[in-house]
Design an enzyme around this catalytic site. Sequence first.
Site, PDB file in Angstrom:
ATOM      1  CG  LEU A  44     -93.269 -47.406  -0.396  1.00 26.25           C
ATOM      2  CD1 LEU A  44     -92.418 -48.259  -0.673  1.00 26.25           C
ATOM      3  CD2 LEU A  44     -92.103 -45.937   0.283  1.00 26.25           C
ATOM      4  CB  SER A  45     -93.684 -43.137  -6.064  1.00 25.33           C
ATOM      5  OG  SER A  45     -92.846 -44.079  -6.109  1.00 25.33           O
ATOM      6  CD  GLU A  46     -94.196 -45.894  -9.026  1.00 27.96           C
ATOM      7  OE1 GLU A  46     -94.661 -45.263  -9.812  1.00 27.96           O
ATOM      8  OE2 GLU A  46     -92.998 -45.602  -8.386  1.00 27.96           O
ATOM      9  CB  THR A  47     -96.316 -51.892  -3.870  1.00 26.29           C
ATOM     10  OG1 THR A  47     -96.105 -50.391  -2.639  1.00 26.29           O
ATOM     11  CG2 THR A  47     -96.664 -52.669  -2.841  1.00 26.29           C
ATOM     12  CG  HIS A  76     -88.950 -46.463  -8.707  1.00 25.43           C
ATOM     13  ND1 HIS A  76     -89.408 -45.280  -8.601  1.00 25.43           N
ATOM     14  CD2 HIS A  76     -88.313 -46.766  -7.287  1.00 25.43           C
ATOM     15  CE1 HIS A  76     -90.144 -45.707  -7.430  1.00 25.43           C
ATOM     16  NE2 HIS A  76     -89.489 -46.350  -6.809  1.00 25.43           N
TER      17      HIS A  76
END
Length: 275
Positions: A44-47, A76
């Site tokens: 994902l774009s961020e974890t 987000h």
Amino acid sequence: MPRPFRQVDVFTTTPYRGNPVAVVLDADGLTDDQLARFAQWTNLSETTFVLPPTTPAADYRVRILTPTMELPFAGHPTLGTCHAWLEAGGVPKGDPIVQECGAGLVRVRRTADGLAFAAPPLLRSGPVEEPLVAHVAGLLGLDRSAVVDAEWVDNGPGWVAVLLADADAVLAVRPTTVDLDIGVVGPYPPGSPCAVEVRAFSPQGGVAVEDPVTGSLNASVAQWLLRTGRLAAPYVSSQGTVLGRAGRVHVSTDTDGAVWVAGGTVTCVTGDVEL
């Protein structure tokens, strides 16, 4: 050992229409390599990884990782992590909730439009040098004349933002490569449900990767466009349209002039992960 996990969709109240973030709610004791490996695996774009705070002023601490690097702040993931922390039984010390991250302490509060974070100060602002504006226009497949204005809006992620004539021009952008983090914004006609359309592109292996809905970019673009009088708060921005998402970012200001960025949050996956 099993660790509680959530995957939260952010800037939407409808599952799978916003921007997802993976949240590991008890990351205490994990190594940097374990964090990086899991963030790469989720893709994902961020974890994010929740840890005990290191200062009594904070309710919790979070580390924010992309598949390739760690970020000091991102929008987000901030809202999605706070949502997951509260849902899992987190009890804030007061109001607002205070998140500790690489960029410092970030305030988060509950609003009618969902959770909201206070926009962090810009690390870099001001006009973009003309050769770079022309370079960015080329990366976006645009003539230089299509760029109405450009500004540095770096609040951790090193955004450079360009303003186009209208939302249709933003939706028509089709970059193939980028070599820096680029935000693109354009206004909708007065009276439309959303004031602007926003898109965010970042480089990954030389290819332009588009983020569905971007809190950090919306926060910094808001500081720019409100300061220059191009927008008035409160307003709503749309993002993710080209990707089939329907992200809605609610921007407001308080009596002190601080910019707040809000959006819906909804849990899509709940369980445990082995790390």
